[in-house]
Design a protein around this motif. Structure first.
Motif, PDB file in Angstrom:
ATOM      1  N   VAL A  91      28.306  12.397   9.126  1.00 20.83           N
ATOM      2  CA  VAL A  91      27.614  11.839   7.965  1.00 20.83           C
ATOM      3  C   VAL A  91      26.326  11.151   8.394  1.00 20.83           C
ATOM      4  CG1 VAL A  91      27.745  10.067   6.171  1.00 20.83           C
ATOM      5  CG2 VAL A  91      29.680  11.595   6.549  1.00 20.83           C
ATOM      6  N   MET A  92      26.387  10.387   9.474  1.00 17.49           N
ATOM      7  CA  MET A  92      25.189   9.695   9.961  1.00 17.49           C
ATOM      8  C   MET A  92      24.131  10.699  10.419  1.00 17.49           C
ATOM      9  SD  MET A  92      26.963   6.471  11.953  1.00 17.49           S
ATOM     10  CE  MET A  92      25.439   5.552  12.228  1.00 17.49           C
ATOM     11  N   GLY A  93      24.576  11.778  11.046  1.00 18.62           N
ATOM     12  CA  GLY A  93      23.639  12.797  11.495  1.00 18.62           C
ATOM     13  C   GLY A  93      23.007  13.558  10.346  1.00 18.62           C
ATOM     14  N   LEU A  94      23.819  13.916   9.338  1.00 11.06           N
ATOM     15  CA  LEU A  94      23.300  14.690   8.214  1.00 11.06           C
ATOM     16  C   LEU A  94      22.352  13.869   7.339  1.00 11.06           C
ATOM     17  CD1 LEU A  94      26.449  16.739   7.125  1.00 11.06           C
ATOM     18  CD2 LEU A  94      24.481  17.507   8.464  1.00 11.06           C
ATOM     19  N   THR A  95      22.657  12.595   7.146  1.00 11.70           N
ATOM     20  CA  THR A  95      21.742  11.764   6.361  1.00 11.70           C
ATOM     21  C   THR A  95      20.408  11.600   7.079  1.00 11.70           C
ATOM     22  OG1 THR A  95      22.751   9.759   7.308  1.00 11.70           O
ATOM     23  CG2 THR A  95      23.569  10.510   5.175  1.00 11.70           C
ATOM     24  N   ARG A  96      20.455  11.509   8.399  1.00 14.44           N
ATOM     25  CA  ARG A  96      19.203  11.417   9.153  1.00 14.44           C
ATOM     26  C   ARG A  96      18.443  12.740   9.080  1.00 14.44           C
ATOM     27  NH1 ARG A  96      15.653   7.725   9.803  1.00 14.44           N
ATOM     28  NH2 ARG A  96      14.752   7.510  11.879  1.00 14.44           N
ATOM     29  N   GLN A  97      19.172  13.858   9.062  1.00 19.65           N
ATOM     30  CA  GLN A  97      18.527  15.153   8.916  1.00 19.65           C
ATOM     31  C   GLN A  97      17.836  15.260   7.565  1.00 19.65           C
ATOM     32  OE1 GLN A  97      20.997  18.578   9.545  1.00 19.65           O
ATOM     33  NE2 GLN A  97      19.581  19.976   8.563  1.00 19.65           N
ATOM     34  N   ALA A  98      18.465  14.739   6.527  1.00 19.51           N
ATOM     35  CA  ALA A  98      17.867  14.780   5.194  1.00 19.51           C
ATOM     36  C   ALA A  98      16.549  14.011   5.154  1.00 19.51           C
ATOM     37  CB  ALA A  98      18.837  14.208   4.171  1.00 19.51           C
ATOM     38  N   GLN A  99      16.401  13.033   6.038  1.00 15.73           N
ATOM     39  CA  GLN A  99      15.161  12.266   6.112  1.00 15.73           C
ATOM     40  C   GLN A  99      14.101  12.944   6.982  1.00 15.73           C
ATOM     41  OE1 GLN A  99      17.396   8.527   7.349  1.00 15.73           O
ATOM     42  NE2 GLN A  99      15.779   7.652   6.058  1.00 15.73           N
ATOM     43  N   GLY A 100      14.475  14.048   7.634  1.00 16.73           N
ATOM     44  CA  GLY A 100      13.558  14.711   8.551  1.00 16.73           C
ATOM     45  C   GLY A 100      13.594  14.145   9.943  1.00 16.73           C
ATOM     46  N   GLY A 101      14.598  13.312  10.235  1.00 15.57           N
ATOM     47  CA  GLY A 101      14.664  12.648  11.530  1.00 15.57           C
ATOM     48  C   GLY A 101      15.383  13.431  12.612  1.00 15.57           C
ATOM     49  N   HIS A 102      16.140  14.460  12.240  1.00 15.21           N
ATOM     50  CA  HIS A 102      16.875  15.252  13.224  1.00 15.21           C
ATOM     51  C   HIS A 102      17.173  16.639  12.665  1.00 15.21           C
ATOM     52  CE1 HIS A 102      17.553  12.492  16.500  1.00 15.21           C
ATOM     53  NE2 HIS A 102      17.985  11.565  15.686  1.00 15.21           N
ATOM     54  N   PHE A 103      17.437  17.567  13.575  1.00 19.52           N
ATOM     55  CA  PHE A 103      17.981  18.871  13.216  1.00 19.52           C
ATOM     56  C   PHE A 103      19.500  18.818  13.333  1.00 19.52           C
ATOM     57  CE2 PHE A 103      13.713  20.467  14.609  1.00 19.52           C
ATOM     58  CZ  PHE A 103      13.345  21.021  13.389  1.00 19.52           C
ATOM     59  N   ILE A 104      20.165  19.783  12.708  1.00 17.54           N
ATOM     60  CA  ILE A 104      21.620  19.837  12.784  1.00 17.54           C
ATOM     61  C   ILE A 104      22.095  20.037  14.218  1.00 17.54           C
ATOM     62  CG2 ILE A 104      21.713  22.328  12.326  1.00 17.54           C
ATOM     63  CD1 ILE A 104      24.247  19.618  11.205  1.00 17.54           C
ATOM     64  N   SER A 105      21.322  20.774  15.022  1.00 17.69           N
ATOM     65  CA  SER A 105      21.721  20.983  16.417  1.00 17.69           C
ATOM     66  C   SER A 105      21.724  19.678  17.185  1.00 17.69           C
ATOM     67  CB  SER A 105      20.794  21.991  17.098  1.00 17.69           C
ATOM     68  OG  SER A 105      19.471  21.490  17.179  1.00 17.69           O
ATOM     69  N   HIS A 106      20.834  18.748  16.851  1.00 16.47           N
ATOM     70  CA  HIS A 106      20.812  17.447  17.520  1.00 16.47           C
ATOM     71  C   HIS A 106      22.130  16.709  17.307  1.00 16.47           C
ATOM     72  CE1 HIS A 106      16.098  17.274  17.218  1.00 16.47           C
ATOM     73  NE2 HIS A 106      16.564  18.398  17.750  1.00 16.47           N
ATOM     74  N   THR A 107      22.631  16.774  16.080  1.00 17.25           N
ATOM     75  CA  THR A 107      23.888  16.106  15.751  1.00 17.25           C
ATOM     76  C   THR A 107      25.063  16.776  16.457  1.00 17.25           C
ATOM     77  OG1 THR A 107      23.066  15.362  13.604  1.00 17.25           O
ATOM     78  CG2 THR A 107      25.453  15.545  13.857  1.00 17.25           C
ATOM     79  N   LEU A 108      25.089  18.103  16.457  1.00 15.88           N
ATOM     80  CA  LEU A 108      26.190  18.825  17.098  1.00 15.88           C
ATOM     81  C   LEU A 108      26.222  18.582  18.598  1.00 15.88           C
ATOM     82  CD1 LEU A 108      26.010  22.206  15.146  1.00 15.88           C
ATOM     83  CD2 LEU A 108      27.667  20.349  14.856  1.00 15.88           C
ATOM     84  N   TRP A 109      25.050  18.540  19.219  1.00 14.79           N
ATOM     85  CA  TRP A 109      25.014  18.264  20.651  1.00 14.79           C
ATOM     86  C   TRP A 109      25.422  16.822  20.956  1.00 14.79           C
ATOM     87  CZ3 TRP A 109      25.432  21.377  24.474  1.00 14.79           C
ATOM     88  CH2 TRP A 109      24.908  22.678  24.417  1.00 14.79           C
ATOM     89  N   SER A 110      25.127  15.895  20.069  1.00 23.63           N
ATOM     90  CA  SER A 110      25.579  14.513  20.259  1.00 23.63           C
ATOM     91  C   SER A 110      27.100  14.441  20.215  1.00 23.63           C
ATOM     92  CB  SER A 110      24.976  13.596  19.193  1.00 23.63           C
ATOM     93  OG  SER A 110      23.608  13.371  19.426  1.00 23.63           O
ATOM     94  N   ALA A 111      27.707  15.182  19.278  1.00 27.59           N
ATOM     95  CA  ALA A 111      29.166  15.223  19.203  1.00 27.59           C
ATOM     96  C   ALA A 111      29.745  15.841  20.473  1.00 27.59           C
ATOM     97  CB  ALA A 111      29.603  16.026  17.978  1.00 27.59           C
ATOM     98  N   TRP A 112      29.122  16.909  20.941  1.00 29.91           N
ATOM     99  CA  TRP A 112      29.583  17.572  22.172  1.00 29.91           C
ATOM    100  C   TRP A 112      29.520  16.602  23.346  1.00 29.91           C
ATOM    101  CZ3 TRP A 112      28.068  18.603  27.067  1.00 29.91           C
ATOM    102  CH2 TRP A 112      28.714  19.652  27.749  1.00 29.91           C
ATOM    103  N   LEU A 113      28.414  15.918  23.481  1.00 30.75           N
ATOM    104  CA  LEU A 113      28.234  14.998  24.596  1.00 30.75           C
ATOM    105  C   LEU A 113      29.224  13.840  24.522  1.00 30.75           C
ATOM    106  CD1 LEU A 113      26.471  14.291  27.079  1.00 30.75           C
ATOM    107  CD2 LEU A 113      25.013  12.975  25.529  1.00 30.75           C
ATOM    108  N   ALA A 114      29.445  13.312  23.312  1.00 31.62           N
ATOM    109  CA  ALA A 114      30.370  12.190  23.156  1.00 31.62           C
ATOM    110  C   ALA A 114      31.789  12.585  23.566  1.00 31.62           C
ATOM    111  CB  ALA A 114      30.356  11.701  21.706  1.00 31.62           C
ATOM    112  N   TRP A 115      32.216  13.774  23.168  1.00 33.30           N
ATOM    113  CA  TRP A 115      33.571  14.214  23.528  1.00 33.30           C
ATOM    114  C   TRP A 115      33.661  14.520  25.023  1.00 33.30           C
ATOM    115  CZ3 TRP A 115      38.016  13.186  21.943  1.00 33.30           C
ATOM    116  CH2 TRP A 115      39.128  13.978  22.215  1.00 33.30           C
ATOM    117  N   ALA A 116      32.605  15.083  25.597  1.00 32.02           N
ATOM    118  CA  ALA A 116      32.608  15.370  27.036  1.00 32.02           C
ATOM    119  C   ALA A 116      32.727  14.075  27.834  1.00 32.02           C
ATOM    120  CB  ALA A 116      31.331  16.124  27.419  1.00 32.02           C
ATOM    121  N   ILE A 117      31.955  13.068  27.470  1.00 39.01           N
ATOM    122  CA  ILE A 117      32.027  11.783  28.175  1.00 39.01           C
ATOM    123  C   ILE A 117      33.401  11.155  28.000  1.00 39.01           C
ATOM    124  CG2 ILE A 117      31.127   9.418  28.182  1.00 39.01           C
ATOM    125  CD1 ILE A 117      28.391  10.583  27.506  1.00 39.01           C
ATOM    126  N   THR A 118      33.948  11.251  26.800  1.00 37.36           N
ATOM    127  CA  THR A 118      35.279  10.697  26.537  1.00 37.36           C
ATOM    128  C   THR A 118      36.331  11.349  27.421  1.00 37.36           C
ATOM    129  OG1 THR A 118      34.724  10.160  24.247  1.00 37.36           O
ATOM    130  CG2 THR A 118      37.055  10.406  24.764  1.00 37.36           C
TER     131      THR A 118
END
Length: 244
Positions: free
Chosen positions: A186-213
Motif C-alpha cells: 500500500v505504501m509503495g502503490l500510493t507513492r507510485q500514484a504520486q509519481g515517486g516510484h515505479f512498481i518494480s521499485h516496490t517489488l524489489w524492496s519487498a524482495w530485499l526485505a525478505w532476503a535480509i530477513t
C-alpha cells in the motif's frame, strides 16, 4: 523453520529475482503502469501534492510506522536484556536487526543505483531518460536516488519481526507476514500514484526485505532449538529417577 525451509525460500528468492529482471528489463511495464497517474496537460502527477496522498499516505504513514518501530525496538531490547520475555532472545535479535538493517540497506542502495523517479523522467515532463536497472546512466545526467523504494521498505521491514513471531505463534507469524506485505505494498502503490516510484521499485524492496530477513534468521539460528536450560530451571533429576 528447518534447513529445507530455508533452502526452499532461497530458491524462491532466486527464481523471483530472475522473473523481476526478465519482466522489468525486457518490457516497458513500469512506464505502462505509471502513465495513468500522469496528467500530460499539467506536465505533472496530480496526486503528488494531493491533500490525502502527501500529508496522510506519505508523511502520516511514515511517521506512524517509524514511531511503531521505535516502540518495537525498545521491546526487543528489553527481551535481549532479560527484562521481558515476549520473545526469545534470538527472535528478538532478528526483529531488532531487521527493523534497522532493512531500511538501511534500501537507503544505501538508493545512493548507489543511480535510478530516477517517474517524475524525473522525460516521459513525464522531467529531464532523465528511462533506462533499465542494469543499464548505464549517461554521465551528464544528475544522479537519481529512487531505487529501491524506501517508503515501501518501511512497511516491508516488519517482515523481520513477523518471522520472529514464528517462535511464539506460527499462526500469528503468518498473519503478521501478510500484514507487513500489505502495508509495504500500500505504501509503495500510493507513492507510485504520486509519481515517486515505479512498481518494480516496490517489488524489489519487498524482495530485499525478505532476503535480509531470511539471512538474519539463518545466521541467528532461528530454526534451531535451544539446548540450554533456563536459568530458573531446577536440577535435571531424570537420571536419578531412572536409576531408582
Amino acid at each position: 523453520m528447518s534447513r529445507r525451509w530455508f533452502l526452499g525460500h532461497a530458491a524462491w528468492l532466486a527464481g523471483s529475482a530472475l522473473v523481476l529482471l526478465a519482466v522489468f528489463e525486457q518490457t516497458g511495464l513500469d512506464l505502462t503502469l505509471a502513465r495513468p497517474f500522469y496528467d500530460a496537460a499539467l506536465h505533472d502527477f496530480p496526486l503528488r501534492q494531493h491533500w490525502l496522498f502527501a500529508p496522510v499516505f506519505y508523511y502520516g504513514f511514515k511517521f506512524a510506522v517509524l514511531s511503531s518501530a521505535v516502540f518495537a525496538a525498545v521491546g526487543c531490547l528489553l527481551c535481549l536484556s532479560g527484562k521481558a520475555d515476549w520473545l526469545p532472545k534470538r527472535a528478538a535479535a532478528l526483529a531488532l536487526l531487521g527493523l534497522v538493517l532493512i531500511p538501511s540497506a534500501v537507503a544505501l542502495l538508493k545512493l548507489n543505483t543511480n535510478r530516477h523517479c517517474p517524475w524525473d523522467l522525460a516521459e513525464f515532463g522531467g529531464f532523465a531518460p528511462y533506462l533499465g536497472l542494469l543499464a548505464d546512466m549517461p554521465g551528464d545526467i544528475v544522479r537519481g536516488v529512487c531505487f529501491p523504494a524506501s517508503h515501501a521498505a518501511t512497511g516491508f521491514m516488519w517482515l523481520a519481526p513477523a518471522l520472529a513471531l514464528q517462535t511464539v505463534s506460527p499462526l500469528w507469524s503468518r498473519r503478521a507476514i501478510w500484514l507487513a506485505l500489505l502495508l509495504g505494498t500500500v505504501m509503495g502503490l500510493t507513492r507510485q500514484a504520486q509519481g515517486g516510484h515505479f512498481i518494480s521499485h516496490t517489488l524489489w524492496s519487498a524482495w530485499l526485505a525478505w532476503a535480509i530477513t531470511l539471512v538474519l534468521a539463518a545466521g541467528l539460528g532461528l530454526g534451531r532449538a535451544s539446548t540450554a536450560r533456563p536459568e530458573h530451571a531446577g536440577p535435571d533429576r531424570r537420571g536419578v529417577e531412572q536409576a531408582q
